[in-house]
Design a protein around this motif. Structure first.
Motif, PDB file in Angstrom:
ATOM      1  N   SER A  93      58.196  29.352  11.062  1.00  0.00           N
ATOM      2  CA  SER A  93      59.364  28.490  10.955  1.00  0.00           C
ATOM      3  C   SER A  93      59.291  27.470  12.082  1.00  0.00           C
ATOM      4  CB  SER A  93      60.642  29.325  11.082  1.00  0.00           C
ATOM      5  OG  SER A  93      61.772  28.486  11.094  1.00  0.00           O
ATOM      6  N   ILE A  94      59.270  26.198  11.703  1.00  0.00           N
ATOM      7  CA  ILE A  94      59.209  25.130  12.694  1.00  0.00           C
ATOM      8  C   ILE A  94      60.550  24.425  12.702  1.00  0.00           C
ATOM      9  CG2 ILE A  94      58.065  23.000  13.382  1.00  0.00           C
ATOM     10  CD1 ILE A  94      55.563  24.064  11.894  1.00  0.00           C
ATOM     11  N   THR A  95      61.264  24.545  13.820  1.00  0.00           N
ATOM     12  CA  THR A  95      62.602  23.953  13.932  1.00  0.00           C
ATOM     13  C   THR A  95      62.676  22.938  15.071  1.00  0.00           C
ATOM     14  OG1 THR A  95      63.323  25.778  15.341  1.00  0.00           O
ATOM     15  CG2 THR A  95      63.712  26.017  12.972  1.00  0.00           C
ATOM     16  N   LYS A  96      61.537  22.593  15.633  1.00  0.00           N
ATOM     17  CA  LYS A  96      61.495  21.636  16.739  1.00  0.00           C
ATOM     18  C   LYS A  96      60.869  20.334  16.264  1.00  0.00           C
ATOM     19  CE  LYS A  96      61.235  25.409  19.939  1.00  0.00           C
ATOM     20  NZ  LYS A  96      60.465  26.167  20.870  1.00  0.00           N
ATOM     21  N   ASP A  97      61.300  19.242  16.826  1.00  0.00           N
ATOM     22  CA  ASP A  97      60.795  17.935  16.425  1.00  0.00           C
ATOM     23  C   ASP A  97      59.412  17.648  16.990  1.00  0.00           C
ATOM     24  OD1 ASP A  97      63.140  17.358  15.054  1.00  0.00           O
ATOM     25  OD2 ASP A  97      64.074  16.430  16.801  1.00  0.00           O
ATOM     26  N   ASN A  98      58.612  16.967  16.189  1.00  0.00           N
ATOM     27  CA  ASN A  98      57.368  16.366  16.634  1.00  0.00           C
ATOM     28  C   ASN A  98      56.359  17.356  17.222  1.00  0.00           C
ATOM     29  OD1 ASN A  98      55.721  14.121  16.868  1.00  0.00           O
ATOM     30  ND2 ASN A  98      56.411  13.667  18.946  1.00  0.00           N
ATOM     31  N   LEU A  99      56.218  18.536  16.605  1.00  0.00           N
ATOM     32  CA  LEU A  99      55.179  19.479  17.022  1.00  0.00           C
ATOM     33  C   LEU A  99      53.895  19.151  16.268  1.00  0.00           C
ATOM     34  CD1 LEU A  99      56.826  23.019  17.126  1.00  0.00           C
ATOM     35  CD2 LEU A  99      56.326  21.494  19.020  1.00  0.00           C
ATOM     36  N   THR A 100      52.769  19.298  16.947  1.00  0.00           N
ATOM     37  CA  THR A 100      51.462  19.139  16.311  1.00  0.00           C
ATOM     38  C   THR A 100      50.812  20.508  16.255  1.00  0.00           C
ATOM     39  OG1 THR A 100      51.244  16.893  17.163  1.00  0.00           O
ATOM     40  CG2 THR A 100      49.215  18.009  16.474  1.00  0.00           C
ATOM     41  N   LEU A 101      50.399  20.923  15.079  1.00  0.00           N
ATOM     42  CA  LEU A 101      49.721  22.197  14.868  1.00  0.00           C
ATOM     43  C   LEU A 101      48.302  21.867  14.423  1.00  0.00           C
ATOM     44  CD1 LEU A 101      50.145  25.307  14.663  1.00  0.00           C
ATOM     45  CD2 LEU A 101      50.736  24.935  12.274  1.00  0.00           C
ATOM     46  N   CYS A 102      47.303  22.329  15.185  1.00  0.00           N
ATOM     47  CA  CYS A 102      45.923  21.987  14.860  1.00  0.00           C
ATOM     48  C   CYS A 102      44.984  23.121  15.239  1.00  0.00           C
ATOM     49  CB  CYS A 102      45.508  20.697  15.566  1.00  0.00           C
ATOM     50  SG  CYS A 102      45.541  20.791  17.358  1.00  0.00           S
ATOM     51  N   ALA A 103      43.760  23.058  14.690  1.00  0.00           N
ATOM     52  CA  ALA A 103      42.720  24.008  15.062  1.00  0.00           C
ATOM     53  C   ALA A 103      42.277  23.701  16.494  1.00  0.00           C
ATOM     54  CB  ALA A 103      41.539  23.900  14.112  1.00  0.00           C
ATOM     55  N   ARG A 104      41.912  24.726  17.231  1.00  0.00           N
ATOM     56  CA  ARG A 104      41.488  24.559  18.628  1.00  0.00           C
ATOM     57  C   ARG A 104      40.250  23.675  18.722  1.00  0.00           C
ATOM     58  NH1 ARG A 104      41.413  27.832  23.703  1.00  0.00           N
ATOM     59  NH2 ARG A 104      41.208  26.104  25.152  1.00  0.00           N
ATOM     60  N   GLU A 105      39.300  23.888  17.821  1.00  0.00           N
ATOM     61  CA  GLU A 105      38.087  23.081  17.755  1.00  0.00           C
ATOM     62  C   GLU A 105      38.073  22.384  16.401  1.00  0.00           C
ATOM     63  OE1 GLU A 105      35.966  22.719  20.273  1.00  0.00           O
ATOM     64  OE2 GLU A 105      37.010  24.179  21.513  1.00  0.00           O
ATOM     65  N   ALA A 106      37.704  21.128  16.382  1.00  0.00           N
ATOM     66  CA  ALA A 106      37.743  20.333  15.152  1.00  0.00           C
ATOM     67  C   ALA A 106      36.909  20.943  14.024  1.00  0.00           C
ATOM     68  CB  ALA A 106      37.277  18.917  15.443  1.00  0.00           C
ATOM     69  N   SER A 107      35.833  21.625  14.347  1.00  0.00           N
ATOM     70  CA  SER A 107      34.952  22.180  13.319  1.00  0.00           C
ATOM     71  C   SER A 107      35.400  23.555  12.821  1.00  0.00           C
ATOM     72  CB  SER A 107      33.528  22.278  13.860  1.00  0.00           C
ATOM     73  OG  SER A 107      33.495  23.177  14.961  1.00  0.00           O
ATOM     74  N   GLU A 108      36.450  24.106  13.388  1.00  0.00           N
ATOM     75  CA  GLU A 108      36.906  25.441  13.018  1.00  0.00           C
ATOM     76  C   GLU A 108      37.980  25.378  11.947  1.00  0.00           C
ATOM     77  OE1 GLU A 108      38.136  27.076  16.764  1.00  0.00           O
ATOM     78  OE2 GLU A 108      36.097  27.646  17.270  1.00  0.00           O
ATOM     79  N   GLN A 109      38.060  26.432  11.155  1.00  0.00           N
ATOM     80  CA  GLN A 109      39.064  26.496  10.113  1.00  0.00           C
ATOM     81  C   GLN A 109      40.097  27.570  10.451  1.00  0.00           C
ATOM     82  OE1 GLN A 109      37.879  27.780   6.146  1.00  0.00           O
ATOM     83  NE2 GLN A 109      39.176  26.181   5.302  1.00  0.00           N
ATOM     84  N   VAL A 110      41.346  27.203  10.282  1.00  0.00           N
ATOM     85  CA  VAL A 110      42.460  28.120  10.481  1.00  0.00           C
ATOM     86  C   VAL A 110      43.181  28.231   9.153  1.00  0.00           C
ATOM     87  CG1 VAL A 110      44.653  28.481  11.665  1.00  0.00           C
ATOM     88  CG2 VAL A 110      42.740  27.470  12.896  1.00  0.00           C
ATOM     89  N   VAL A 111      43.404  29.464   8.697  1.00  0.00           N
ATOM     90  CA  VAL A 111      44.125  29.688   7.456  1.00  0.00           C
ATOM     91  C   VAL A 111      45.381  30.482   7.784  1.00  0.00           C
ATOM     92  CG1 VAL A 111      44.058  30.745   5.163  1.00  0.00           C
ATOM     93  CG2 VAL A 111      41.999  29.685   6.102  1.00  0.00           C
ATOM     94  N   ILE A 112      46.512  29.993   7.299  1.00  0.00           N
ATOM     95  CA  ILE A 112      47.779  30.695   7.478  1.00  0.00           C
ATOM     96  C   ILE A 112      48.162  31.277   6.123  1.00  0.00           C
ATOM     97  CG2 ILE A 112      50.185  30.515   8.200  1.00  0.00           C
ATOM     98  CD1 ILE A 112      49.344  27.892   9.664  1.00  0.00           C
ATOM     99  N   MET A 113      48.190  32.598   6.037  1.00  0.00           N
ATOM    100  CA  MET A 113      48.555  33.280   4.799  1.00  0.00           C
ATOM    101  C   MET A 113      50.058  33.545   4.845  1.00  0.00           C
ATOM    102  SD  MET A 113      45.547  33.724   3.318  1.00  0.00           S
ATOM    103  CE  MET A 113      45.669  35.065   2.176  1.00  0.00           C
ATOM    104  N   ILE A 114      50.786  32.899   3.945  1.00  0.00           N
ATOM    105  CA  ILE A 114      52.245  32.999   3.925  1.00  0.00           C
ATOM    106  C   ILE A 114      52.673  33.727   2.667  1.00  0.00           C
ATOM    107  CG2 ILE A 114      54.397  31.682   3.909  1.00  0.00           C
ATOM    108  CD1 ILE A 114      52.883  29.475   5.394  1.00  0.00           C
TER     109      ILE A 114
END
Length: 71
Positions: free
Chosen positions: A42-63
């Motif tokens: 749950s994102i309730t704050k303005d202007n947050l950036t969510l990104c992978a730590r390294e550009a070549s890595e993949q992050v999957v969020i299972m919701i």
């Protein structure tokens, strides 16, 4: 001033993406270590950036009951 918060399910300092979101202030960046994260977020704050730590890595969020999100 923005800050960077690092999420790493094994080493921390934040072991879930939601912990990183809760610790972050508006305008911050949350860098997520590669992997699959099984959690609802749950994102309730303005202007947050969510990104992978390294550009070549993949992050999957299972919701629950939603399509997966890949960062």
């Amino acid at each position: 001033m923005s800050s960077i918060y690092v999420v790493d399910s094994e080493k921390g300092p934040y072991k879930t993406i939601q912990e990183g979101i809760e610790a972050a202030s508006a305008g911050s960046t949350i860098q997520v270590q590669k992997g699959i994260y099984y959690e609802n977020i749950s994102i309730t704050k303005d202007n947050l950036t969510l990104c992978a730590r390294e550009a070549s890595e993949q992050v999957v969020i299972m919701i629950a009951k939603c399509p997966n999100i890949t960062v």
